[in-house]
Design a protein around this motif. Sequence first.
Motif, PDB file in Angstrom:
ATOM      1  N   ARG A 298      -4.139  -3.641  -3.698  1.00  0.00           N
ATOM      2  CA  ARG A 298      -3.178  -3.110  -2.719  1.00  0.00           C
ATOM      3  C   ARG A 298      -3.640  -3.397  -1.290  1.00  0.00           C
ATOM      4  O   ARG A 298      -2.848  -3.828  -0.439  1.00  0.00           O
ATOM      5  N   SER A 299      -4.923  -3.140  -1.036  1.00  0.00           N
ATOM      6  CA  SER A 299      -5.456  -3.362   0.314  1.00  0.00           C
ATOM      7  C   SER A 299      -5.400  -4.834   0.709  1.00  0.00           C
ATOM      8  O   SER A 299      -5.009  -5.179   1.828  1.00  0.00           O
ATOM      9  N   LYS A 300      -5.790  -5.697  -0.232  1.00  0.00           N
ATOM     10  CA  LYS A 300      -5.768  -7.143   0.042  1.00  0.00           C
ATOM     11  C   LYS A 300      -4.338  -7.615   0.299  1.00  0.00           C
ATOM     12  O   LYS A 300      -4.086  -8.405   1.210  1.00  0.00           O
TER      13      LYS A 300
ATOM     14  N   SER B 126      -8.049  -2.158  -4.725  1.00  0.00           N
ATOM     15  CA  SER B 126      -8.472  -3.338  -3.975  1.00  0.00           C
ATOM     16  C   SER B 126      -7.327  -4.325  -3.813  1.00  0.00           C
ATOM     17  O   SER B 126      -7.135  -4.910  -2.740  1.00  0.00           O
TER      18      SER B 126
ATOM     19  N   HIS C  49      -3.174  -6.678   3.680  1.00  0.00           N
ATOM     20  CA  HIS C  49      -3.836  -7.537   4.657  1.00  0.00           C
ATOM     21  C   HIS C  49      -3.161  -8.906   4.723  1.00  0.00           C
ATOM     22  O   HIS C  49      -2.933  -9.444   5.819  1.00  0.00           O
TER      23      HIS C  49
ATOM     24  N   LYS D 264       0.821  -1.213   0.000  1.00  0.00           N
ATOM     25  CA  LYS D 264       0.000   0.000   0.000  1.00  0.00           C
ATOM     26  C   LYS D 264       0.857   1.266   0.000  1.00  0.00           C
ATOM     27  O   LYS D 264       0.325   2.384   0.010  1.00  0.00           O
TER      28      LYS D 264
END
Length: 523
Positions: A514-516, A512, A519, A466
């Motif tokens: 990047r966020s995944k 999406s 995580h 991210k």
Amino acid sequence: MSKIRGMRGFLASSIGVTCAAALALPLTPPALAATASPVPAAEAARPAHHAGTPATTPSDRRAAEPSAAGSTQSLPLEPLSRDRATPSAPATEQGLPRRAVRHFSLVGVVWDDPDAELHGRVQVRTRAAGTGTWSGWQDVETHNADHAADPDTPERASGRVRGATAPLWVGASDGVELRVRSESDDSAADSTGHASGTRNLPAAPPLPSGLRLELVDPGEDDETSSGDEEEPRAAGGANAKTSALTETSALAETSALAETSALAETSALAWASAVTGASAVNADLAPLGATEIAALNRAESEQEYLALSPGELTERQLQAKPYVGPRPGIVTRRGWGANEGLRESGFRYTKKVKAAFVHHTASGNNYRCSQVPSLIRSIYRYHVKSMGWRDIGYNFLIDKCGKIYEGRAGGVAKPVLGAHTLGFNSNSMGIAVLGSYGATKPSKSAVKAVARLTAWKLGLYRVNPKGKTTLKSAGSNLHRKGKKVRLNVISGHRDGFKTECPGRKLYGKLGSARSKAAHYQGR
């Protein structure tokens, strides 16, 4: 004569030992192809004449006769129309009339100068090998120069690189028709539905020189076929037909046999070295010759991270929590059937991986996931044989079912130098999602695979998916050479080069991803 017989036996056994060594590898050797010359065969061996298809000429029939699997047909284009006012001017439309050809599954158009652009439209029709049905006209993506090795690199300066369209997957076919029309940018816009009225449009630019249609046959899925090698003669095959030889003819034969065996040994050893090397660079992750690198959980991946970085981590880094995503399963080059004899030998590396550029292959979405090994072999062959690159350009490829595939050889955990984002191949990796995503949404599985892959690979280099990073441009149409550019760690191709890639729909999913990925790293 007894000495000659003994030498024959030694040479024959030498070939056997070499071949045995190659066969002992856990990788099946490539099937050696027949020569590329037409095969004198009965009409039954040729593709059947389909209703509604013009009668083929003798040259068409020769092109349609069987050849070894894993091959490229390269056909020069011919003028389709000329300006009547200036008949000596270069044709603004070239192509090929409908014709029968040998089986192929992927098409593309190449030309001599890699720096020349094709301003216009490329359209192709193909005949399905199973049914004889002709497709409608399909557009081939013409703007492909942004997928390339960086300027001033040995790969770019090899003298083998050509300009090219993106490849288009058409499935098993045995007939083709092509048209390439030069258009100015304004007239191209008009052709998409904008009325031009009475205004004068600029003249169409000339087409690049040396236009050729490339028809790629990927070969069979159950074996890797080189398509470019001749099968060595069997030792002693001709001897059985001769009952007696003079001393002179025996010596001549022995000399020829020695030369053949030396060539066979050299070929076998070179092949063995290539296939072993391509697999050995992943030896820390999977057994030699593995078709897939198994997935790991996060704890196992963190242990792997420490094992892969001995002596590279500071004491502070060793004490810090490692943010490494679980390693996803990755199909190896062996798994998709790469012929290691096609690519340039050896591997090329950059210093580290600071960013991941996401691409689409623009090769169409009309493929089944079961066909992906064939599709990747076709792109590999097109990149190397047609475009003149040292290997397939992307570091990884992902299909619409979410399966991840190893791309350019050198090791999936290593910083392999690719040819995917002109100007930004150093300190980055290129991930290509198979398909065209300008108007089509990528599957959730494909986006998830991008996140899983980047969470692991970027984690090995201690990079936050991210976050932002800075790369130095090697020169592109968006960033001048030497400029330091601030980019998202997971960027789209269009962030480094003025291009539509990776397509509007896929680009819109990168946030999406990047966020995944963050995580998955535990951030």
